[in-house]
Design a protein around this motif. Structure first.
Motif: not given
Length: 588
Positions: A334-351
């Motif tokens: 909920t805090q780190d917007s940069t990490l949130s972006t990275t995690l979204r990119n991770q999800i897309s990559t693994f999908q």
């Protein structure tokens, strides 16, 4: 890893004599609830390194405080077993909640019972285990391996079960592979020692790492010696094939241990008729990436076992597991917007990887890869074939393979080279020569030498595969390396940002797709030129970050001797919150 730790491993000076704590008694001592007070708590603390961030938290997760009185109990109880059959299953002590292996304990001298430990020495603090040497009044020394209490206890329990069964399998089926004998083990902490443990042989010797210098000159005798020893182990372990993918376990159900679907072992290689199909079984994979940072309940459906007919199923399940794990991390962020972006990119990559893998499976099954069937069979894969995990006996110079944690049954198609030989940088296959622009003492020439020698080592390793097992040579062909590269990049991911390496492998696959696939197989992912340009920018940022963060690969962990030296020189400074940072990064 076990055994004495010479040269490359720093041998702990922490040794305590237990002669005054224990004296011969008419019966084994009862388990105590804590170590004797004369043993300082600092003896059990982690001391082999420090972390730049959250150092106290990391070290607390690696404390291995256990009961010395309980160790005394285990030593005596394991020798009281009446079972002497060399093929007996492990005997579970329902009173003390640990198991013994009668085929090994029957070979110990029991004429001096009761016995007691005399000296306890901390000899290694590894990535996942603390290793103690236990000298006893029996005149024999043991190794006590205790896993750090930092993983899900149910995962630790299953991991220990699998490793003990795998080492038992190797002991029974590979006479040419010498390993330490396991005498007792407990997968949970409800035993007299009060920690999960493995008690096994102490083997004296010197680590093979002492002879390993990856940057030695061409023709060095030690170079070929080390590679040949490791290759011999790999060749032997890969010589048997199985009927499904996963990991090995004993074919019995022990109190408190609940496995998922299992398969009996049926092999189809030249040694099949020597296997006892009733002693072992195949169940969930213990390959560490499938468990690292995850809870036991969250990954049950993704960890096998997988049928012989679907060798790529483990790769698809892993991609889906990582996508799920990244989604869970994003939900709690909920805090780190940069990490949130990275995690979204991770999800897309693994999908995307999960979508790509079935197509890679089709290419593998329909292509004309020589000896393809050999590459698809389940084989015993050791994840830590490394000079740091091999001991050379001082008496007969026999190499000893020390542990089998995380071993699994995989196809060669999806198996990479041992970590110590891997090199993904620019390849140079001809020894570099000085030029008018690059002198022999320049940093540029040193870098060329590094590239050449790492390329040479990899080439020597692949030459050994061809010499010893030519039928497996296609497992290191450019095509096969390319096909498995997204999956192996996912397995080897060490940080959130390394999803970029998976993307890089996928983009490379797309660029070569027309030359490796059938005409009717379209690349399943949409990747535009803008996507590639954006990816290249992120990769450049990633590499710049690595240059600015020399300990990124170890997640901020630094060997203690180096940490102390850097702190003394002012290269590391302590922050107000108790963390540390490289001096040049501190805002003043």
């Amino acid at each position: 890893m076990t055994g004495p730790l010479c040269s490359a491993r720093r041998v702990s000076s922490r040794l305590i004599s237990l002669r005054r704590l224990y004296s011969p008694a008419p019966a084994p001592a009862p388990a105590s609830t804590s170590p004797p007070l004369s043993v300082p708590p600092s003896f059990f603390k982690y001391t082999w390194g420090s972390w730049l961030q959250n150092d106290t938290v990391h070290k607390k997760k690696r404390q291995t405080r256990f009961s010395l009185q309980g160790l005394n109990t285990v030593l005596n109880q394991m020798l009281l077993s009446k079972e002497t059959s060399p093929n007996a299953f492990p005997v579970y002590d329902s009173t003390h909640h640990f198991s013994t292996l009668p085929s090994n304990t029957a070979q110990l001298n029991t004429s001096s019972l009761p016995i007691h430990p005399t000296t306890l020495t901390s000899i290694h603090e590894g990535r996942r285990h603390r290793i103690y040497r236990v000298d006893t009044s029996l005149g024999k020394s043991f190794v006590l391996r205790i896993p750090y209490p930092k993983d899900d206890p149910r995962y630790v329990a299953q991991r220990l079960h699998s490793e003990v069964a795998t080492m038992d399998f190797v002991q029974h089926n590979f006479s040419s592979i010498r390993i330490p004998k396991i005498y007792a083990f407990a997968p949970e902490s409800n035993n007299p020692i009060e920690q999960p443990f493995i008690l096994q042989d102490y083997i004296d010797g010197q680590l093979l790492m002492k002879d390993w210098n990856p940057l030695c000159n061409d023709g060095a005798e030690e170079l070929q010696k080390v590679l040949s020893i490791v290759m011999d182990f790999q060749s032997e372990l890969h010589s048997l094939t199985f009927n499904s993918f996963g990991s090995l376990y004993f074919n019995y159900q022990e109190s408190g241990f609940n496995q998922s679907t299992t398969k009996s072992i049926v092999s189809d290689g030249s040694k099949n008729n020597k296997l006892d199909d009733s002693r072992w079984k195949i169940s969930s994979s213990m390959e560490r990436p499938y468990w690292k940072g995850k809870t036991f309940a969250s990954n049950r459906k993704y960890i096998g076992p997988w049928p012989l007919s679907h060798p790529w199923a483990m790769a698809k399940d892993f991609a889906e597991l990582e996508a799920r794990q990244s989604s869970l991390s994003l939900q709690s962020q909920t805090q780190d917007s940069t990490l949130s972006t990275t995690l979204r990119n991770q999800i897309s990559t693994f999908q995307n990887l999960a979508l790509l893998i079935p197509i890679l499976d089709r290419i593998t099954c329909s292509s004309s890869i020589p000896n393809r069937d050999q590459l698809l069979k389940p084989r015993l894969v050791h994840p830590d074939l490394d000079p740091m995990n091999i001991l050379i006996s001082p008496t007969d110079k026999t190499p000893v393979l020390l542990d089998f944690e995380g071993s699994s049954l995989k196809p060669l198609l999806l198996t990479t080279q041992p970590q110590f030989i891997q090199y993904d940088g620019p390849k140079i296959y001809t020894p570099p020569e000085p030029t008018p622009d690059i002198s022999a003492d320049s940093p540029q020439f040193e870098q060329l030498q590094f590239m050449y020698k790492r390329s040479r080592n990899q080439q020597l390793w692949e030459s050994l595969i061809f010499q010893k097992n030519p039928e497996w040579i296609q497992s290191i062909s450019p095509l096969v390396k390319l096909l498995r590269s997204p999956y192996t990049a996912a397995l080897q991911r060490k940080s959130n940002s390394e999803y970029l390496l998976i993307q890089d492998s996928i983009i490379q696959l797309k660029s070569l797709w027309n030359s490796i696939s059938q005409p009717d197989l379209r690349f399943p992912l949409q990747i535009s030129q803008d996507d590639i340009l954006n990816h290249n920018e992120l990769m450049n940022d990633f590499h710049r970050h690595l240059l600015d963060s020399p300990f990124e690969a170890t997640k901020g962990w630094i060997p203690q001797d180096l940490f102390n030296a850097m702190l003394e020189k002012g290269e590391i400074e302590e922050l107000s919150n108790g963390d540390y940072a490289m001096a040049k990064k501190i805002d003043k």
